[in-house]
Design a protein around this motif. Structure first.
Motif, PDB file in Angstrom:
ATOM      1  N   TYR A 178      -2.372  -3.462  -8.356  1.00 50.19           N
ATOM      2  CA  TYR A 178      -3.491  -3.872  -7.671  1.00 50.19           C
ATOM      3  C   TYR A 178      -2.881  -4.889  -6.650  1.00 50.19           C
ATOM      4  O   TYR A 178      -3.354  -5.019  -5.103  1.00 50.19           O
ATOM      5  CB  TYR A 178      -4.326  -4.775  -8.438  1.00 50.19           C
ATOM      6  CG  TYR A 178      -5.273  -5.594  -7.511  1.00 50.19           C
ATOM      7  CD1 TYR A 178      -6.520  -5.140  -6.924  1.00 50.19           C
ATOM      8  CD2 TYR A 178      -5.096  -7.253  -7.600  1.00 50.19           C
ATOM      9  CE1 TYR A 178      -7.153  -6.053  -6.187  1.00 50.19           C
ATOM     10  CE2 TYR A 178      -6.111  -8.118  -6.979  1.00 50.19           C
ATOM     11  CZ  TYR A 178      -7.031  -7.321  -6.320  1.00 50.19           C
ATOM     12  OH  TYR A 178      -7.991  -8.326  -5.504  1.00 50.19           O
ATOM     13  N   PHE A 179      -1.986  -5.767  -6.763  1.00 53.88           N
ATOM     14  CA  PHE A 179      -1.324  -6.957  -5.636  1.00 53.88           C
ATOM     15  C   PHE A 179      -0.558  -6.004  -4.592  1.00 53.88           C
ATOM     16  O   PHE A 179      -0.748  -6.350  -3.632  1.00 53.88           O
ATOM     17  CB  PHE A 179      -0.567  -7.982  -6.318  1.00 53.88           C
ATOM     18  CG  PHE A 179      -1.496  -9.244  -6.634  1.00 53.88           C
ATOM     19  CD1 PHE A 179      -1.766 -10.221  -5.610  1.00 53.88           C
ATOM     20  CD2 PHE A 179      -2.342  -9.343  -7.647  1.00 53.88           C
ATOM     21  CE1 PHE A 179      -2.329 -11.080  -5.843  1.00 53.88           C
ATOM     22  CE2 PHE A 179      -3.146 -10.260  -7.894  1.00 53.88           C
ATOM     23  CZ  PHE A 179      -3.187 -11.182  -6.861  1.00 53.88           C
ATOM     24  N   ILE A 180       0.366  -5.089  -5.211  1.00 49.30           N
ATOM     25  CA  ILE A 180       1.187  -4.531  -4.246  1.00 49.30           C
ATOM     26  C   ILE A 180       0.318  -3.499  -3.305  1.00 49.30           C
ATOM     27  O   ILE A 180       0.551  -3.128  -2.032  1.00 49.30           O
ATOM     28  CB  ILE A 180       2.200  -3.567  -4.988  1.00 49.30           C
ATOM     29  CG1 ILE A 180       3.269  -2.973  -3.912  1.00 49.30           C
ATOM     30  CG2 ILE A 180       1.578  -2.476  -5.658  1.00 49.30           C
ATOM     31  CD1 ILE A 180       4.038  -4.066  -3.594  1.00 49.30           C
ATOM     32  N   GLY A 181      -0.972  -3.347  -3.765  1.00 45.33           N
ATOM     33  CA  GLY A 181      -1.815  -2.845  -2.799  1.00 45.33           C
ATOM     34  C   GLY A 181      -2.074  -1.337  -3.180  1.00 45.33           C
ATOM     35  O   GLY A 181      -1.289  -0.355  -3.030  1.00 45.33           O
TER      36      GLY A 181
ATOM     37  N   PHE B 181      -0.789 -10.097   0.490  1.00 43.24           N
ATOM     38  CA  PHE B 181      -1.542 -10.688  -0.525  1.00 43.24           C
ATOM     39  C   PHE B 181      -2.876 -11.414  -0.587  1.00 43.24           C
ATOM     40  O   PHE B 181      -3.421 -11.470  -1.476  1.00 43.24           O
ATOM     41  CB  PHE B 181      -0.313 -11.295  -1.551  1.00 43.24           C
ATOM     42  CG  PHE B 181       0.690 -10.437  -2.148  1.00 43.24           C
ATOM     43  CD1 PHE B 181       0.703  -9.111  -1.891  1.00 43.24           C
ATOM     44  CD2 PHE B 181       1.729 -10.853  -2.938  1.00 43.24           C
ATOM     45  CE1 PHE B 181       1.508  -8.284  -2.285  1.00 43.24           C
ATOM     46  CE2 PHE B 181       2.671  -9.964  -3.629  1.00 43.24           C
ATOM     47  CZ  PHE B 181       2.482  -8.720  -3.117  1.00 43.24           C
TER      48      PHE B 181
ATOM     49  N   TYR C  71       0.776  -1.080  -0.025  1.00 45.80           N
ATOM     50  CA  TYR C  71      -0.051  -0.066  -0.166  1.00 45.80           C
ATOM     51  C   TYR C  71       0.913   1.236  -0.169  1.00 45.80           C
ATOM     52  O   TYR C  71       0.887   1.970   1.002  1.00 45.80           O
ATOM     53  CB  TYR C  71      -1.038  -0.009   1.310  1.00 45.80           C
ATOM     54  CG  TYR C  71      -2.068  -0.988   1.155  1.00 45.80           C
ATOM     55  CD1 TYR C  71      -3.194  -0.741   0.111  1.00 45.80           C
ATOM     56  CD2 TYR C  71      -1.881  -2.389   1.715  1.00 45.80           C
ATOM     57  CE1 TYR C  71      -4.150  -1.680   0.157  1.00 45.80           C
ATOM     58  CE2 TYR C  71      -2.899  -3.201   1.579  1.00 45.80           C
ATOM     59  CZ  TYR C  71      -4.170  -2.987   0.941  1.00 45.80           C
ATOM     60  OH  TYR C  71      -4.866  -4.049   0.560  1.00 45.80           O
TER      61      TYR C  71
ATOM     62  N   GLN D 194      -5.739  -9.752  -2.009  1.00 48.25           N
ATOM     63  CA  GLN D 194      -6.039  -9.453  -3.023  1.00 48.25           C
ATOM     64  C   GLN D 194      -6.345 -10.979  -3.789  1.00 48.25           C
ATOM     65  O   GLN D 194      -6.935 -10.943  -4.944  1.00 48.25           O
ATOM     66  CB  GLN D 194      -4.660  -8.930  -3.599  1.00 48.25           C
ATOM     67  CG  GLN D 194      -4.497  -7.806  -3.430  1.00 48.25           C
ATOM     68  CD  GLN D 194      -3.574  -7.203  -2.091  1.00 48.25           C
ATOM     69  OE1 GLN D 194      -3.988  -7.725  -1.212  1.00 48.25           O
ATOM     70  NE2 GLN D 194      -2.730  -6.189  -2.243  1.00 48.25           N
TER      71      GLN D 194
END
Lengths: 371, 660
Positions: free
Chosen positions: A177-180, B43, A136, B46
């Motif tokens: 998206y995955f790293i936030g 993760f 994030y 996600q």
């Protein structure tokens, strides 16, 4: 000397599913190109695809061998190199059907934009895995990755190649998206862009530009182009019924009714000849591949490895989702091929490397080098 | 992999779930010191969200497949087996071309082509024979077309016969049910209301060539489409062409249409309104018909071209019917080059018609003034050579007025020597000579006005002073098109405004708002003082209206004409032979070109007429009478004062289409 654990941690299931999809793809492609194959047994696109496949397998094995950690050192340089190639395309590129996408090297044409898909994943994974960046990240930490993405996306859009530009963008977005990404950033983005749609649509766009976007959204508006493809595609798929018409028995796809049948619309060839069951099989294989790849990502012991696998999987996954959605008439018609199945050398090579990298991370999940 | 010392080992630990002993933990921490911490926990969210979305997408896709293949499968199977969906092109009608008063010059008529889809024909040879019998063709001719197209795929319709006549069409229609795979395609074709008239201005159509298809300009075109080749058909191709539409139709097993599925109507090409007056145009053509040459008539107040004739002309209908290789060869081998637009694309030495420009240059540059007198003994001696005046006995003491009225060569030889080649070229350039006029007709010749620099570059030798003498009377390297001379004289007539000549007055699309008025565009204001223009205008009026004028025989009672004769040498005159002798000994092809460039009425010019007759001999005897007839015809057609017919010119350039 190959470490025993490397073999132990090799994911044989992924290899199996990968080969299965390749096999289904070759069967469909053989059928789609049957007329060409009959015209010339030695010089046809099917033979070329097989040749590309062999090269792809060599690349697959090659990318297994190098420790993926070492790729970090090359990521920036390879990124710069491919951007340079993309800059060369408008200057010395080969033009086909009004789009300059290809470079020729020793008689072999390739699309640098295809390799950009891999490189953007590699470089962003590297960037996000540097320890300064927490998950994030703050807004200003997104400036560099956004620039890194925007430059190649714009270059590819100018070729013009909407499909590939979209894929590079989606691959980058998957990693972000995955790293936030905080919900508030997404909201800020929406708040900034959404109110711009109305004035842009009403004042900035010319009528023909609007028409092009509308055709993208509803192909029926263009009965001679996209609308024709979609109608023929639907007839081909529907006529397959449960069991399909059988290998080489498709009429819709054998005849010329289906344009682009060996590239973007290959799924309808499969659907016509192998029916609902054949389609189900291919969808299951893709689902299995995504499941297995995500398992590798979750098991990997470092952020770089995880992000690399996620990015590579994302490439395969989103291309599959967009292509099949388009062929089923549920998404706008954008030139995105079906992974491993559609004809296309650069694309196939790219995907083989992607699978190689996923396996690579899988093999080295417990290997700790002491340096 | 470098890991900074500040990061906390504990963070790495949270990710691990199977630590057994303390030593194990420690060793792992040491190992992990070279690695970034895993983000497995972070993760997790996600993954869950993404997998959820994916499952949803897969379910939707399976349901969609179910809908298409299971629920509607039978219908689609029927469609794929019994019916076919075909794509048919609907060609766009090309824009219509009107004259300035709305009289159609070119329209479209339907042409019927006999098409054949081999795939739908059960017995190809039998069908070809039947069709040949119905239309009275040789079956071998049709077989050859099929043979030539072997490489094209069998569902692509082949054009067996183009533009078939009504009788044949009726007989075919009656038997069509017994001829599966044969159908008629209707296509708009050009119809010339006055075939051969204004042929060079309008141009003709022919199939787009392979080289043209490679150009950006023709990117949207398909092989077999027609494109304009010369004239406005070429220059305004993007406006005239339109956009073809098409329809999706369901056809049965023998190719008959069952149902129209969807249709996109073609967008017709835009209509053009020319500035040409069709009546005047035809009169001008008949006036010129006995000669080889060109006549341009234009309005000096707007640059609108009222008539443009190039003789000989050609048969436009021949191109519509499809030009055979033999016809084409015949046309291009014709020594009189009928396809050449001599008004725009052929350049001739302007001869004495160049003199007014020389005089304006001399006056503005101060080389001469109204009171200057130069003597003409009948020749001018320079570097041991005699440069002759046309009048062997000489004109005596000549002032600028007389120099033009009597066209004294020696006066201009001396003036030219005073000005020098580069100053002459600068003024000629200001009057638009040596550059393309920018008219919509293509190709256009720029003509040639030499400079010393040009000579060095093109010929590799320095400019010779003696050459200045030749160009002072419009000979030597000087070349100009009849249109360029008309535009230059328009600038003299209107006191220094150089127009970009134009033949298109209005472009109108199918939408009532899609109308573009094309006004004249001013290329430049020529920096020559008004009193000098007045002087030259008076001299040009004198050419016709004074008793010693070179064109006194065309004087008219009803209107004062102003103009200048010109005789352009074709063969270099030998030094010691008089012109009269030379005229007698030369053959027709070596006779001089005759020019007359004029405007009328002299006081308030409404029309400029530029006449060139190839190998016509003297301007005064051959060209001037033609100009007079054109002016007479113009007065007849515009009895209420000529200028009123023209709307006020639009000076700005932003109304012009960017043609090409």
């Amino acid at each position: 000397m190959v470490d025993r654990r490397l073999i132990e941690n090799f994911d044989w299931w992924i290899l199996l599913v990968f080969f299965a999809i390749i096999l289904v793809g070759l069967v469909a492609l053989y059928s789609a190109l049957y007329q060409q194959i009959q015209a010339s047994a030695t010089n046809n696109l099917f033979i070329r695809q097989v040749a590309w496949l062999l090269m792809g397998l060599v690349c697959f094995v090659g990318f297994l061998m190098i420790d993926y950690q070492k790729l970090k050192h090359f990521s920036l340089w390879s990124y710069l190199a491919v951007v340079l190639l993309l800059l060369l395309v408008p200057v010395v590129g080969t033009e086909v059907n009004g789009a300059k996408r290809w470079l020729s090297l020793a008689g072999v044409r390739f699309q640098p934009s295809e390799f950009m898909k891999l490189i953007i994943v590699l470089h962003l994974a590297n960037y996000f895995s540097s320890h300064e960046i927490k998950t994030y990240p703050r807004l200003k930490e997104f400036v560099v990755p956004v620039l890194l993405t925007a430059i190649p996306v714009l270059l590819i859009l100018l070729e013009p190649d909407l499909g590939t530009a979209l894929m590079v963008l989606i691959a980058a977005m998957t990693l972000i998206y995955f790293i936030g990404i905080r919900l508030k950033f997404v909201l800020i983005l929406l708040i900034v862009t959404l109110p711009m749609i109305w004035p842009v649509w009403n004042y900035a766009l010319k009528p023909y530009q609007k028409e092009r976007i509308l055709i993208l959204l509803s192909p029926e508006r263009d009965p001679l182009g996209a609308g024709y493809h979609i109608r023929q595609s639907k007839i081909a798929i529907g006529s397959g019924k449960l069991w399909g018409k059988g290998f080489l028995n498709g009429t819709q796809t054998k005849l010329r009714f289906l344009p682009e049948k060996h590239t973007d619309f290959i799924f309808s060839v499969l659907a016509e000849e192998w029916g609902f069951l054949g389609c189900g099989l291919l969808l299951s294989l893709f689902a299995a591949l995504v499941y297995l790849a995500f398992r590798v990502a979750r098991r990997s012991k470092d952020r770089f490895g995880a992000l690399l696998v996620i990015g590579m999987t994302g490439l395969i996954l989103w291309q599959m989702v967009i292509n099949i959605g388009m062929v089923l008439g549920m998404m706008p018609v954008v030139g995105i091929p079906l992974p491993f199945v559609s004809y296309g050398g650069s694309s196939l090579l790219t995907l083989c490397i992607a699978i190689g990298l996923i396996e690579n991370v899988s093999m080295r999940r417990y290997v700790f080098h002491s340096r | 992999m470098m890991r900074s010392k500040t990061s906390q080992p504990g963070q790495a630990q949270t990710g691990r779930s199977d630590p057994d002993s303390l030593s194990d933990k420690l060793s792992r921490q040491i190992l992990l010191a070279n690695w970034e911490p895993t983000d497995e926990g972070l993760f997790q969210r996600q993954y869950l969200l993404l997998v959820g979305v994916l499952i949803l997408i897969l379910i939707i896709y399976v349901l969609r497949l179910w809908q298409l293949q299971i629920l509607n499968g039978a219908r689609y199977r029927y469609l794929s087996e019994n019916n076919r969906v075909r794509l048919e092109e609907i060609p766009a009608p090309r824009g219509i071309i009107f004259d300035r008063h709305g009289i159609p010059l070119v329209e479209n008529r339907p042409a019927y082509h006999l098409m054949l889809v081999r795939e739908d024909v059960p017995d190809l040879d039998g069908t070809l024979e039947q069709v040949a019998a119905i239309c009275g063709n040789a079956p071998d001719e049709l077989r050859k077309i099929v043979e030539d197209n072997k490489a094209t795929r069998s569902f692509v319709p082949l054009r067996l016969m183009a533009d078939i006549d009504r009788d044949c069409l009726a007989r075919l229609e009656a038997r069509r049910l017994r001829l599966p795979g044969v159908f008629i395609r209707v296509e708009p074709r050009r119809e010339y209301k006055f075939n051969g008239s204004a042929a060079h201005v309008i141009g003709y159509l022919s199939e787009v060539s392979e080289e043209e298809l490679k150009k950006d300009e023709y990117k949207q075109y398909a092989a077999g489409e027609s494109v304009g080749k010369i004239g406005v058909e070429r220059g305004l191709e993007p406006y005239l062409h339109g956009k073809s539409g098409g329809r999706q139709v369901e056809v049965d097993a023998v190719g008959r249409r069952i149902r129209l599925l969807s249709e996109t109507l073609p967008i017709p090409g835009r209509n053009l309104w020319l500035t040409i007056d069709a009546g005047l145009q035809r009169k001008v053509e008949s006036i010129l018909s006995d000669h080889i040459g060109a006549i341009v008539a234009l309005d000096p107040k707007s640059g609108s071209i009222l008539a443009m004739a190039s003789s000989p002309t050609f048969d436009q209908e021949r191109f519509v019917r499809g030009l055979k290789a033999k016809d084409w060869n015949e046309m291009s081998a014709d020594p009189s080059h009928p396809l050449l637009n001599r008004a725009v694309n052929a350049a001739y030495p302007p001869g004495s018609t160049y003199k007014p420009i020389m005089e304006l240059a001399g006056l503005q540059e101060g080389a001469i003034n109204a009171r200057s007198h130069l003597s003409c003994p009948g020749f001018f001696r320079f570097a041991d050579r005699n440069y002759r005046c046309w009048k062997e006995t000489g004109h005596g003491s000549v002032d600028p007025h007389r120099a033009i009225v009597e066209s004294c060569d020696v006066f201009f030889y001396q003036l030219g020597m005073k000005l020098g080649v580069d100053r002459i070229a600068r003024y000629a350039g200001l009057f638009g000579l040596g550059e393309k006029s920018g008219v919509e007709l293509r190709p256009e010749s720029p003509g040639l006005i030499p400079t010393s620099e040009w000579k060095k570059r093109a010929k590799g030798v320095a400019w010779q002073k003696g050459e200045t003498i030749s160009i002072s009377i419009g000979q030597g390297f000087d070349l100009a098109t009849p249109l360029q001379m008309a535009v230059a004289y328009a600038a003299i007539a209107n006191g220094g405004t150089l127009w970009q000549p134009h033949v298109v007055g209005r472009i109108e699309g199918s939408h009532p708002e899609d109308v573009t008025e094309v006004g004249g565009r001013v290329r430049r204001k020529i920096p020559v003082a008004p009193e000098y223009f007045k002087m030259v205008q008076a001299a040009l009026a004198g050419v016709v209206n004074e008793d010693r004028g070179t064109a006194k025989q065309i004087r008219m009672a009803s209107i004062r004409i102003a103009g200048k004769t010109g005789t352009a040498q074709v063969v270099r005159m030998p030094d010691n032979v008089s012109r009269k002798l030379l005229a007698r000994i030369t053959k027709d092809q070596e006779r001089d070109h005759a020019w007359f460039v004029s405007y009328a009425p002299a006081e308030d010019p409404a029309i400029v007429v530029s006449v060139l007759v190839e190998h016509g001999g003297h301007g005064s005897s051959t060209a001037a009478p033609l100009a007079r007839q054109v002016i007479a015809a113009y007065i007849e057609s515009e009895p209420n004062g000529p200028a009123q017919a023209e709307a006020a010119p639009v000076p700005a350039s932003n109304h012009r289409p960017s043609s090409g």
